[in-house]
Design a protein around this motif. Structure first.
Motif, PDB file in Angstrom:
ATOM      1  N   PHE A  12      48.409 -33.508 -97.647  1.00  0.00           N
ATOM      2  CA  PHE A  12      48.865 -34.710 -96.743  1.00  0.00           C
ATOM      3  C   PHE A  12      50.178 -35.016 -96.878  1.00  0.00           C
ATOM      4  O   PHE A  12      50.888 -35.288 -96.007  1.00  0.00           O
ATOM      5  N   LYS A  13      50.652 -34.773 -98.166  1.00  0.00           N
ATOM      6  CA  LYS A  13      52.034 -35.152 -98.345  1.00  0.00           C
ATOM      7  C   LYS A  13      53.315 -33.727 -97.962  1.00  0.00           C
ATOM      8  O   LYS A  13      53.972 -34.071 -97.329  1.00  0.00           O
ATOM      9  N   TYR A  14      52.808 -32.624 -98.389  1.00  0.00           N
ATOM     10  CA  TYR A  14      53.453 -31.477 -98.335  1.00  0.00           C
ATOM     11  C   TYR A  14      53.256 -30.431 -97.210  1.00  0.00           C
ATOM     12  O   TYR A  14      53.954 -29.635 -97.238  1.00  0.00           O
ATOM     13  N   ASP A  15      52.180 -30.396 -96.733  1.00  0.00           N
ATOM     14  CA  ASP A  15      51.673 -29.332 -95.730  1.00  0.00           C
ATOM     15  C   ASP A  15      52.507 -29.251 -94.522  1.00  0.00           C
ATOM     16  O   ASP A  15      52.944 -30.338 -94.009  1.00  0.00           O
ATOM     17  N   SER A  16      53.219 -28.222 -94.212  1.00  0.00           N
ATOM     18  CA  SER A  16      54.276 -27.830 -93.119  1.00  0.00           C
ATOM     19  C   SER A  16      53.482 -27.890 -91.819  1.00  0.00           C
ATOM     20  O   SER A  16      54.140 -28.217 -90.728  1.00  0.00           O
ATOM     21  N   ASN A  17      51.951 -27.896 -91.943  1.00  0.00           N
ATOM     22  CA  ASN A  17      51.402 -27.995 -90.657  1.00  0.00           C
ATOM     23  C   ASN A  17      50.734 -29.109 -90.232  1.00  0.00           C
ATOM     24  O   ASN A  17      49.991 -29.422 -91.197  1.00  0.00           O
ATOM     25  N   LEU A  18      51.120 -29.515 -89.168  1.00  0.00           N
ATOM     26  CA  LEU A  18      51.006 -31.182 -88.672  1.00  0.00           C
ATOM     27  C   LEU A  18      49.533 -31.140 -88.638  1.00  0.00           C
ATOM     28  O   LEU A  18      48.960 -32.095 -88.667  1.00  0.00           O
ATOM     29  N   TYR A  19      48.853 -30.109 -87.995  1.00  0.00           N
ATOM     30  CA  TYR A  19      47.396 -30.459 -87.688  1.00  0.00           C
ATOM     31  C   TYR A  19      46.734 -30.491 -89.032  1.00  0.00           C
ATOM     32  O   TYR A  19      46.003 -31.292 -89.089  1.00  0.00           O
ATOM     33  N   GLN A  20      47.260 -29.558 -90.015  1.00  0.00           N
ATOM     34  CA  GLN A  20      46.507 -29.992 -91.415  1.00  0.00           C
ATOM     35  C   GLN A  20      46.699 -31.355 -91.948  1.00  0.00           C
ATOM     36  O   GLN A  20      45.895 -31.945 -92.654  1.00  0.00           O
ATOM     37  N   GLU A  46      43.150 -47.502-100.889  1.00  0.00           N
ATOM     38  CA  GLU A  46      43.777 -47.177-102.138  1.00  0.00           C
ATOM     39  C   GLU A  46      45.194 -46.880-102.442  1.00  0.00           C
ATOM     40  O   GLU A  46      45.843 -46.458-101.647  1.00  0.00           O
ATOM     41  N   GLU A  47      45.702 -47.194-103.451  1.00  0.00           N
ATOM     42  CA  GLU A  47      47.175 -46.976-103.617  1.00  0.00           C
ATOM     43  C   GLU A  47      47.865 -45.839-103.084  1.00  0.00           C
ATOM     44  O   GLU A  47      48.912 -45.821-102.555  1.00  0.00           O
ATOM     45  N   LEU A  81      50.522 -42.416 -96.504  1.00  0.00           N
ATOM     46  CA  LEU A  81      50.793 -42.829 -94.991  1.00  0.00           C
ATOM     47  C   LEU A  81      52.151 -43.599 -94.964  1.00  0.00           C
ATOM     48  O   LEU A  81      52.652 -43.019 -93.745  1.00  0.00           O
ATOM     49  N   GLU A  82      52.631 -43.994 -95.946  1.00  0.00           N
ATOM     50  CA  GLU A  82      54.274 -44.425 -95.984  1.00  0.00           C
ATOM     51  C   GLU A  82      55.121 -43.102 -95.888  1.00  0.00           C
ATOM     52  O   GLU A  82      56.091 -43.255 -95.058  1.00  0.00           O
ATOM     53  N   CYS A  83      54.775 -41.977 -96.576  1.00  0.00           N
ATOM     54  CA  CYS A  83      55.424 -40.966 -96.669  1.00  0.00           C
ATOM     55  C   CYS A  83      55.343 -40.299 -95.064  1.00  0.00           C
ATOM     56  O   CYS A  83      56.402 -39.635 -94.553  1.00  0.00           O
ATOM     57  N   THR A 116      58.477 -39.226 -92.567  1.00  0.00           N
ATOM     58  CA  THR A 116      59.117 -38.231 -92.559  1.00  0.00           C
ATOM     59  C   THR A 116      58.678 -37.485 -90.985  1.00  0.00           C
ATOM     60  O   THR A 116      59.196 -36.478 -90.716  1.00  0.00           O
ATOM     61  N   VAL A 117      57.874 -37.991 -90.315  1.00  0.00           N
ATOM     62  CA  VAL A 117      57.382 -37.445 -88.903  1.00  0.00           C
ATOM     63  C   VAL A 117      57.926 -38.549 -87.863  1.00  0.00           C
ATOM     64  O   VAL A 117      57.795 -39.566 -87.804  1.00  0.00           O
ATOM     65  N   ASP A 118      58.717 -37.927 -86.929  1.00  0.00           N
ATOM     66  CA  ASP A 118      59.279 -38.799 -85.875  1.00  0.00           C
ATOM     67  C   ASP A 118      58.622 -38.684 -84.624  1.00  0.00           C
ATOM     68  O   ASP A 118      59.193 -39.171 -83.630  1.00  0.00           O
ATOM     69  N   ASP A 119      57.546 -37.817 -84.454  1.00  0.00           N
ATOM     70  CA  ASP A 119      56.737 -37.764 -83.301  1.00  0.00           C
ATOM     71  C   ASP A 119      55.845 -38.975 -83.324  1.00  0.00           C
ATOM     72  O   ASP A 119      54.681 -38.942 -83.896  1.00  0.00           O
ATOM     73  N   TYR A 120      56.125 -39.928 -82.473  1.00  0.00           N
ATOM     74  CA  TYR A 120      55.333 -41.138 -82.301  1.00  0.00           C
ATOM     75  C   TYR A 120      54.041 -40.989 -81.861  1.00  0.00           C
ATOM     76  O   TYR A 120      52.824 -41.729 -82.114  1.00  0.00           O
ATOM     77  N   GLU A 121      53.788 -40.315 -81.086  1.00  0.00           N
ATOM     78  CA  GLU A 121      52.391 -39.836 -80.306  1.00  0.00           C
ATOM     79  C   GLU A 121      51.485 -39.402 -81.421  1.00  0.00           C
ATOM     80  O   GLU A 121      50.370 -39.761 -81.636  1.00  0.00           O
TER      81      GLU A 121
END
Length: 406
Positions: A311-319, A346-347, A353-355, A359-364
Protein backbone atom coordinates in the motif's frame (compact mmCIF):
# COMPACT_ATOMS: atom_id res chain seq x y z
CA UNK A 1 -1.53 -1.66 -34.24
CA UNK A 2 -2.15 1.54 -36.21
CA UNK A 3 -4.15 0.62 -39.29
CA UNK A 4 -5.11 2.95 -42.14
CA UNK A 5 -8.85 3.29 -42.85
CA UNK A 6 -9.37 2.27 -46.46
CA UNK A 7 -12.44 4.36 -47.36
CA UNK A 8 -12.72 8.08 -48.07
CA UNK A 9 -15.61 8.48 -45.64
CA UNK A 10 -16.52 6.96 -42.28
CA UNK A 11 -20.32 6.69 -42.43
CA UNK A 12 -22.43 6.90 -39.27
CA UNK A 13 -26.16 6.50 -38.68
CA UNK A 14 -27.81 7.02 -35.26
CA UNK A 15 -31.01 5.24 -34.21
CA UNK A 16 -32.80 6.05 -30.97
CA UNK A 17 -34.39 2.62 -30.57
CA UNK A 18 -31.56 0.48 -31.96
CA UNK A 19 -31.54 -2.77 -29.95
CA UNK A 20 -27.75 -2.85 -29.54
CA UNK A 21 -25.03 -0.36 -28.70
CA UNK A 22 -23.59 -0.30 -32.21
CA UNK A 23 -22.97 -2.44 -35.29
CA UNK A 24 -19.89 -2.26 -37.52
CA UNK A 25 -21.26 -2.53 -41.07
CA UNK A 26 -18.48 -1.90 -43.59
CA UNK A 27 -18.58 1.78 -44.51
CA UNK A 28 -21.71 2.63 -42.49
CA UNK A 29 -21.64 2.02 -38.75
CA UNK A 30 -24.96 2.01 -36.88
CA UNK A 31 -25.13 3.48 -33.36
CA UNK A 32 -27.69 3.71 -30.63
CA UNK A 33 -27.85 7.43 -29.79
CA UNK A 34 -26.92 6.63 -26.15
CA UNK A 35 -23.53 5.42 -27.40
CA UNK A 36 -22.63 8.37 -29.59
CA UNK A 37 -24.22 11.55 -28.19
CA UNK A 38 -22.97 13.51 -25.17
CA UNK A 39 -23.10 17.15 -24.13
CA UNK A 40 -20.72 19.03 -21.84
CA UNK A 41 -23.60 20.61 -19.91
CA UNK A 42 -25.52 17.44 -19.15
CA UNK A 43 -23.25 14.40 -19.58
CA UNK A 44 -20.81 12.93 -17.07
CA UNK A 45 -17.15 12.20 -17.74
CA UNK A 46 -18.11 8.52 -17.79
CA UNK A 47 -20.60 9.15 -20.59
CA UNK A 48 -17.97 10.92 -22.71
CA UNK A 49 -15.54 8.04 -22.11
CA UNK A 50 -18.21 5.53 -23.10
CA UNK A 51 -18.92 7.35 -26.37
CA UNK A 52 -15.19 7.53 -27.10
CA UNK A 53 -14.68 3.81 -26.49
CA UNK A 54 -17.74 2.68 -28.48
CA UNK A 55 -16.76 4.76 -31.52
CA UNK A 56 -13.21 3.44 -31.22
CA UNK A 57 -14.46 -0.15 -30.94
CA UNK A 58 -16.57 0.05 -34.09
CA UNK A 59 -13.84 1.84 -36.01
CA UNK A 60 -11.29 -0.85 -35.09
CA UNK A 61 -13.68 -3.50 -36.42
CA UNK A 62 -12.83 -2.29 -39.93
CA UNK A 63 -9.73 -4.49 -39.71
CA UNK A 64 -10.44 -6.91 -36.86
CA UNK A 65 -13.82 -8.13 -38.09
CA UNK A 66 -14.41 -6.75 -41.57
CA UNK A 67 -11.24 -6.84 -43.68
CA UNK A 68 -10.14 -9.91 -41.72
CA UNK A 69 -13.32 -11.75 -40.82
CA UNK A 70 -14.36 -15.04 -39.24
CA UNK A 71 -14.66 -18.53 -40.64
CA UNK A 72 -17.79 -19.19 -38.56
CA UNK A 73 -19.85 -17.81 -35.65
CA UNK A 74 -18.02 -19.93 -33.09
CA UNK A 75 -14.90 -17.81 -33.69
CA UNK A 76 -16.63 -14.60 -32.61
CA UNK A 77 -14.25 -14.10 -29.67
CA UNK A 78 -11.48 -13.52 -32.22
CA UNK A 79 -13.40 -10.58 -33.67
CA UNK A 80 -14.91 -9.20 -30.47
CA UNK A 81 -12.24 -10.15 -27.95
CA UNK A 82 -9.44 -8.76 -30.14
CA UNK A 83 -11.37 -5.58 -30.92
CA UNK A 84 -12.30 -5.21 -27.26
CA UNK A 85 -8.61 -5.30 -26.39
CA UNK A 86 -7.84 -2.71 -29.08
CA UNK A 87 -10.61 -0.52 -27.64
CA UNK A 88 -9.17 -0.92 -24.12
CA UNK A 89 -5.66 -0.01 -25.24
CA UNK A 90 -7.08 3.03 -27.07
CA UNK A 91 -8.90 4.19 -23.92
CA UNK A 92 -5.77 3.59 -21.81
CA UNK A 93 -3.89 5.81 -24.25
CA UNK A 94 -6.55 8.57 -24.15
CA UNK A 95 -7.03 8.65 -20.39
CA UNK A 96 -5.28 7.37 -17.27
CA UNK A 97 -3.85 3.94 -18.10
CA UNK A 98 -4.18 2.71 -14.52
CA UNK A 99 -7.73 4.02 -14.04
CA UNK A 100 -8.87 2.39 -17.27
CA UNK A 101 -7.24 -0.90 -16.31
CA UNK A 102 -8.91 -0.83 -12.90
CA UNK A 103 -12.27 -0.18 -14.56
CA UNK A 104 -11.75 -3.11 -16.91
CA UNK A 105 -10.82 -5.44 -14.05
CA UNK A 106 -13.75 -4.27 -11.93
CA UNK A 107 -16.14 -5.05 -14.77
CA UNK A 108 -14.54 -8.45 -15.40
CA UNK A 109 -14.68 -9.48 -11.74
CA UNK A 110 -18.20 -8.14 -11.24
CA UNK A 111 -19.82 -9.72 -14.30
CA UNK A 112 -17.57 -12.26 -16.05
CA UNK A 113 -16.30 -14.08 -12.96
CA UNK A 114 -19.88 -14.77 -11.75
CA UNK A 115 -20.74 -16.10 -15.22
CA UNK A 116 -17.71 -18.39 -15.05
CA UNK A 117 -18.86 -19.81 -11.70
CA UNK A 118 -22.49 -20.27 -12.73
CA UNK A 119 -24.34 -22.97 -14.73
CA UNK A 120 -23.90 -20.64 -17.74
CA UNK A 121 -20.10 -21.05 -17.72
CA UNK A 122 -18.59 -21.63 -21.16
CA UNK A 123 -15.25 -21.30 -22.90
CA UNK A 124 -14.48 -18.18 -24.93
CA UNK A 125 -15.00 -20.33 -28.04
CA UNK A 126 -18.02 -22.59 -27.30
CA UNK A 127 -18.43 -25.75 -29.35
CA UNK A 128 -22.25 -25.74 -29.40
CA UNK A 129 -24.96 -23.08 -29.05
CA UNK A 130 -28.75 -22.97 -29.22
CA UNK A 131 -28.78 -19.65 -31.08
CA UNK A 132 -26.28 -17.08 -32.32
CA UNK A 133 -27.45 -14.64 -29.62
CA UNK A 134 -25.92 -16.98 -27.02
CA UNK A 135 -22.45 -16.01 -28.26
CA UNK A 136 -22.75 -12.39 -27.15
CA UNK A 137 -21.57 -12.83 -23.56
CA UNK A 138 -19.11 -11.14 -21.21
CA UNK A 139 -17.01 -14.30 -21.41
CA UNK A 140 -16.67 -14.07 -25.19
CA UNK A 141 -15.99 -10.31 -25.10
CA UNK A 142 -14.22 -9.50 -21.84
CA UNK A 143 -12.42 -12.76 -21.12
CA UNK A 144 -11.63 -13.03 -24.83
CA UNK A 145 -9.87 -9.66 -24.60
CA UNK A 146 -7.95 -10.78 -21.51
CA UNK A 147 -6.70 -13.92 -23.27
CA UNK A 148 -5.23 -11.87 -26.12
CA UNK A 149 -3.87 -9.34 -23.61
CA UNK A 150 -1.97 -12.25 -21.98
CA UNK A 151 -0.34 -13.06 -25.33
CA UNK A 152 0.60 -9.38 -25.64
CA UNK A 153 2.13 -9.50 -22.15
CA UNK A 154 4.27 -12.51 -23.08
CA UNK A 155 5.39 -11.07 -26.43
CA UNK A 156 5.88 -7.49 -25.29
CA UNK A 157 4.57 -4.43 -27.14
CA UNK A 158 7.03 -4.48 -30.04
CA UNK A 159 6.63 -8.16 -30.94
CA UNK A 160 2.86 -8.03 -30.42
CA UNK A 161 2.51 -5.14 -32.92
CA UNK A 162 4.79 -7.01 -35.32
CA UNK A 163 2.60 -10.08 -34.92
CA UNK A 164 -0.70 -8.28 -35.46
CA UNK A 165 0.69 -6.47 -38.51
CA UNK A 166 1.68 -9.86 -39.91
CA UNK A 167 -1.79 -11.23 -39.10
CA UNK A 168 -3.59 -8.40 -40.89
CA UNK A 169 -1.30 -8.56 -43.93
CA UNK A 170 -1.42 -12.33 -44.24
CA UNK A 171 -5.20 -12.67 -43.89
CA UNK A 172 -6.48 -9.43 -45.43
CA UNK A 173 -9.75 -10.26 -47.21
CA UNK A 174 -9.94 -13.76 -45.71
CA UNK A 175 -12.07 -15.63 -43.15
CA UNK A 176 -9.94 -17.03 -40.34
CA UNK A 177 -9.85 -18.84 -36.99
CA UNK A 178 -8.29 -18.20 -33.60
CA UNK A 179 -5.56 -20.71 -34.51
CA UNK A 180 -4.66 -18.55 -37.52
CA UNK A 181 -4.32 -15.55 -35.20
CA UNK A 182 -2.07 -17.33 -32.69
CA UNK A 183 0.06 -18.85 -35.44
CA UNK A 184 0.53 -15.43 -37.05
CA UNK A 185 1.75 -14.01 -33.74
CA UNK A 186 4.12 -16.97 -33.32
CA UNK A 187 5.45 -16.70 -36.88
CA UNK A 188 6.29 -13.02 -36.43
CA UNK A 189 7.72 -13.29 -32.92
CA UNK A 190 9.33 -16.72 -32.87
CA UNK A 191 7.51 -17.49 -29.59
CA UNK A 192 5.32 -20.58 -29.33
CA UNK A 193 1.77 -19.70 -28.23
CA UNK A 194 0.16 -23.06 -29.00
CA UNK A 195 -0.64 -23.80 -25.33
CA UNK A 196 -3.09 -20.89 -25.39
CA UNK A 197 -5.59 -23.16 -27.11
CA UNK A 198 -6.46 -24.29 -23.55
CA UNK A 199 -7.99 -20.87 -22.87
CA UNK A 200 -10.23 -21.34 -25.93
CA UNK A 201 -11.32 -24.86 -24.97
CA UNK A 202 -11.77 -24.87 -21.18
CA UNK A 203 -14.35 -23.00 -19.13
CA UNK A 204 -14.26 -21.41 -15.70
CA UNK A 205 -11.88 -19.12 -13.85
CA UNK A 206 -8.61 -20.78 -12.80
CA UNK A 207 -7.31 -19.84 -9.37
CA UNK A 208 -3.73 -19.40 -8.23
CA UNK A 209 -2.21 -20.28 -4.89
CA UNK A 210 1.21 -19.07 -3.82
CA UNK A 211 2.36 -22.21 -2.04
CA UNK A 212 5.73 -20.79 -0.97
CA UNK A 213 7.47 -17.45 -1.21
CA UNK A 214 10.59 -16.71 0.77
CA UNK A 215 14.00 -15.07 0.59
CA UNK A 216 17.09 -17.31 0.62
CA UNK A 217 19.93 -15.12 1.84
CA UNK A 218 22.61 -17.80 1.23
CA UNK A 219 21.75 -17.94 -2.47
CA UNK A 220 20.78 -14.26 -2.91
CA UNK A 221 17.55 -15.54 -4.38
CA UNK A 222 13.81 -15.36 -3.81
CA UNK A 223 11.84 -18.60 -4.26
CA UNK A 224 8.21 -18.61 -5.38
CA UNK A 225 6.12 -21.76 -5.80
CA UNK A 226 2.79 -21.25 -7.57
CA UNK A 227 -0.03 -23.74 -8.07
CA UNK A 228 -3.01 -23.34 -10.40
CA UNK A 229 -6.38 -24.94 -9.71
CA UNK A 230 -8.44 -25.59 -12.83
CA UNK A 231 -12.26 -25.81 -12.54
CA UNK A 232 -13.94 -29.09 -13.42
CA UNK A 233 -14.54 -29.58 -17.14
CA UNK A 234 -17.33 -31.46 -18.94
CA UNK A 235 -16.08 -35.00 -19.50
CA UNK A 236 -12.67 -33.75 -20.48
CA UNK A 237 -9.23 -34.09 -18.98
CA UNK A 238 -8.21 -30.82 -17.33
CA UNK A 239 -5.17 -29.13 -18.83
CA UNK A 240 -2.99 -26.44 -17.20
CA UNK A 241 -3.37 -22.92 -18.53
CA UNK A 242 -0.43 -20.78 -19.65
CA UNK A 243 -0.60 -17.85 -17.19
CA UNK A 244 1.73 -14.83 -17.38
CA UNK A 245 2.25 -13.42 -13.89
CA UNK A 246 3.61 -9.89 -13.69
CA UNK A 247 5.34 -9.47 -10.34
CA UNK A 248 8.02 -7.71 -8.38
CA UNK A 249 9.51 -7.70 -4.91
CA UNK A 250 9.20 -4.54 -2.85
CA UNK A 251 12.22 -4.36 -0.56
CA UNK A 252 11.55 -4.49 3.16
CA UNK A 253 14.47 -2.14 3.86
CA UNK A 254 14.98 -0.25 0.58
CA UNK A 255 11.21 0.10 -0.09
CA UNK A 256 12.07 -0.20 -3.81
CA UNK A 257 11.45 -2.75 -6.59
CA UNK A 258 14.15 -5.43 -6.46
CA UNK A 259 13.53 -7.07 -9.86
CA UNK A 260 14.44 -5.34 -13.17
CA UNK A 261 11.45 -4.65 -15.43
CA UNK A 262 12.89 -6.93 -18.10
CA UNK A 263 12.49 -9.89 -15.74
CA UNK A 264 9.18 -9.17 -14.03
CA UNK A 265 7.06 -11.80 -15.81
CA UNK A 266 6.74 -15.39 -14.63
CA UNK A 267 5.12 -17.80 -17.09
CA UNK A 268 3.21 -20.52 -15.28
CA UNK A 269 2.71 -23.44 -17.70
CA UNK A 270 2.19 -26.40 -15.34
CA UNK A 271 -0.20 -27.19 -12.49
CA UNK A 272 2.59 -26.33 -10.05
CA UNK A 273 5.87 -24.60 -10.75
CA UNK A 274 8.84 -23.24 -8.81
CA UNK A 275 10.49 -19.95 -9.79
CA UNK A 276 13.90 -18.92 -8.49
CA UNK A 277 14.55 -15.18 -8.76
CA UNK A 278 18.33 -14.68 -8.59
CA UNK A 279 20.35 -11.62 -7.70
CA UNK A 280 18.11 -10.52 -4.81
CA UNK A 281 20.13 -8.91 -2.01
CA UNK A 282 17.41 -8.27 0.57
CA UNK A 283 14.07 -9.63 1.65
CA UNK A 284 11.01 -8.26 -0.09
CA UNK A 285 7.22 -8.40 -0.16
CA UNK A 286 5.82 -10.17 -3.20
CA UNK A 287 3.79 -7.87 -5.45
CA UNK A 288 1.87 -10.57 -7.32
CA UNK A 289 -0.19 -10.43 -10.54
CA UNK A 290 0.58 -6.80 -11.25
CA UNK A 291 -1.86 -5.00 -13.57
CA UNK A 292 -4.04 -8.12 -13.31
CA UNK A 293 -1.91 -9.81 -15.97
CA UNK A 294 -4.24 -12.85 -16.18
CA UNK A 295 -8.01 -13.38 -15.63
CA UNK A 296 -7.58 -15.57 -12.55
CA UNK A 297 -8.47 -15.45 -8.89
CA UNK A 298 -5.69 -15.49 -6.29
CA UNK A 299 -5.92 -17.04 -2.85
CA UNK A 300 -4.90 -14.54 -0.15
CA UNK A 301 -1.36 -15.18 1.06
CA UNK A 302 -0.15 -11.83 2.40
CA UNK A 303 -0.38 -10.68 6.00
CA UNK A 304 -1.97 -7.33 6.81
CA UNK A 305 1.50 -5.89 7.44
CA UNK A 306 2.67 -7.03 4.00
CA UNK A 307 -0.45 -5.60 2.34
CA UNK A 308 0.14 -2.25 4.05
CA UNK A 309 3.79 -2.36 2.91
CA UNK A 310 2.62 -2.67 -0.70
CA UNK A 311 0.00 0.00 0.00
CA UNK A 312 2.78 2.43 0.96
CA UNK A 313 5.71 1.51 -1.26
CA UNK A 314 4.62 -0.46 -4.33
CA UNK A 315 5.56 1.48 -7.46
CA UNK A 316 2.73 -0.16 -9.42
CA UNK A 317 -0.42 1.95 -9.04
CA UNK A 318 -2.70 -0.97 -9.87
CA UNK A 319 -1.19 -2.94 -6.99
CA UNK A 320 -1.65 0.03 -4.67
CA UNK A 321 -5.33 0.10 -5.61
CA UNK A 322 -5.61 -3.66 -5.08
CA UNK A 323 -4.00 -3.30 -1.64
CA UNK A 324 -6.45 -0.51 -0.72
CA UNK A 325 -9.38 -2.64 -1.83
CA UNK A 326 -8.19 -5.64 0.18
CA UNK A 327 -7.82 -3.48 3.29
CA UNK A 328 -11.31 -2.05 2.78
CA UNK A 329 -12.78 -5.53 2.28
CA UNK A 330 -11.10 -6.78 5.45
CA UNK A 331 -12.42 -3.79 7.41
CA UNK A 332 -15.93 -4.47 6.13
CA UNK A 333 -15.66 -8.14 7.13
CA UNK A 334 -14.34 -7.13 10.56
CA UNK A 335 -17.28 -4.78 11.04
CA UNK A 336 -19.69 -7.47 9.88
CA UNK A 337 -18.30 -10.03 12.31
CA UNK A 338 -18.43 -7.62 15.23
CA UNK A 339 -21.92 -6.45 14.19
CA UNK A 340 -20.71 -2.86 14.20
CA UNK A 341 -23.11 -0.20 12.95
CA UNK A 342 -20.35 1.54 11.01
CA UNK A 343 -16.85 0.78 9.72
CA UNK A 344 -14.07 2.52 11.65
CA UNK A 345 -10.68 2.35 9.95
CA UNK A 346 -7.74 1.29 12.07
CA UNK A 347 -4.98 3.83 12.66
CA UNK A 348 -2.37 2.19 10.41
CA UNK A 349 -4.89 2.10 7.55
CA UNK A 350 -5.63 5.81 8.00
CA UNK A 351 -1.92 6.63 7.83
CA UNK A 352 -1.57 4.66 4.60
CA UNK A 353 -4.50 6.52 3.05
CA UNK A 354 -2.96 9.84 4.05
CA UNK A 355 0.33 8.74 2.47
CA UNK A 356 -1.48 7.78 -0.74
CA UNK A 357 -3.21 11.17 -0.97
CA UNK A 358 0.08 12.99 -0.34
CA UNK A 359 2.14 11.08 -2.93
CA UNK A 360 -0.27 10.54 -5.87
CA UNK A 361 -1.44 13.53 -7.92
CA UNK A 362 -3.83 11.69 -10.28
CA UNK A 363 -7.15 12.75 -8.79
CA UNK A 364 -9.20 10.37 -10.91
CA UNK A 365 -7.08 7.51 -9.64
CA UNK A 366 -7.36 8.74 -6.04
CA UNK A 367 -11.15 8.91 -6.33
CA UNK A 368 -11.21 5.32 -7.51
CA UNK A 369 -8.68 4.13 -4.92
CA UNK A 370 -10.63 5.70 -2.06
CA UNK A 371 -13.94 4.19 -3.20
CA UNK A 372 -15.29 1.11 -1.47
CA UNK A 373 -15.18 -2.23 -3.32
CA UNK A 374 -18.14 -2.86 -5.63
CA UNK A 375 -21.19 -4.56 -4.17
CA UNK A 376 -20.42 -7.75 -6.11
CA UNK A 377 -16.92 -7.90 -4.65
CA UNK A 378 -18.14 -7.20 -1.10
CA UNK A 379 -20.96 -9.77 -1.18
CA UNK A 380 -18.69 -12.50 -2.61
CA UNK A 381 -16.11 -11.93 0.13
CA UNK A 382 -18.77 -11.84 2.87
CA UNK A 383 -20.27 -15.08 1.56
CA UNK A 384 -16.87 -16.73 1.55
CA UNK A 385 -16.45 -15.83 5.21
CA UNK A 386 -19.96 -17.07 6.04
CA UNK A 387 -19.43 -20.35 4.20
CA UNK A 388 -16.52 -21.17 6.47
CA UNK A 389 -19.01 -21.32 9.33
CA UNK A 390 -22.26 -22.52 7.79
CA UNK A 391 -23.99 -23.75 4.67
CA UNK A 392 -27.50 -22.87 5.76
CA UNK A 393 -30.36 -22.63 3.21
CA UNK A 394 -30.35 -18.85 3.64
CA UNK A 395 -26.71 -18.61 2.59
CA UNK A 396 -27.32 -20.86 -0.40
CA UNK A 397 -30.25 -18.69 -1.47
CA UNK A 398 -28.14 -15.52 -1.30
CA UNK A 399 -25.31 -17.20 -3.20
CA UNK A 400 -27.68 -18.36 -5.94
CA UNK A 401 -29.08 -14.84 -6.35
CA UNK A 402 -25.52 -13.54 -6.83
CA UNK A 403 -24.66 -16.34 -9.32
CA UNK A 404 -22.06 -17.76 -6.94
CA UNK A 405 -21.49 -21.48 -7.34
CA UNK A 406 -21.10 -23.29 -4.01
Amino acid sequence: MHRIYDLDRFGIVCIEDFNAGAMENKGLTTYNVSCILAHKDSSTDGRFKHVNSVIGHEYFHNWSGNRVTLRDWFEITLKEGFTNLREQLFSEHCYSETVERISEVNFLKSYQFPEDSSPLAHSIRPETIESVDNLYTVTVYEKGAEVIRMMKTILGDELFVKGTDHYFSKFDGKAVTSEDFREALSEASGIDLSQFRVWYEQKGTPSLEVVKNYYCKEKNAYIIVVKQIVPEQDNEKKMPYPIPIKFNLVGVESKKDLVPKSEEILLLKDFEQEFVIKGINENGVLSFLRDFSAPVSVKDFLSKEEILHLFKYDSNLYQKWEAVQRVFRDEIIRAYKSKAKQVTLEEDTKKCLECLVDTVDDYEYLAMALSLPTFQMRIRRVLTEMLEQTLSPGVREIAASCQIKL
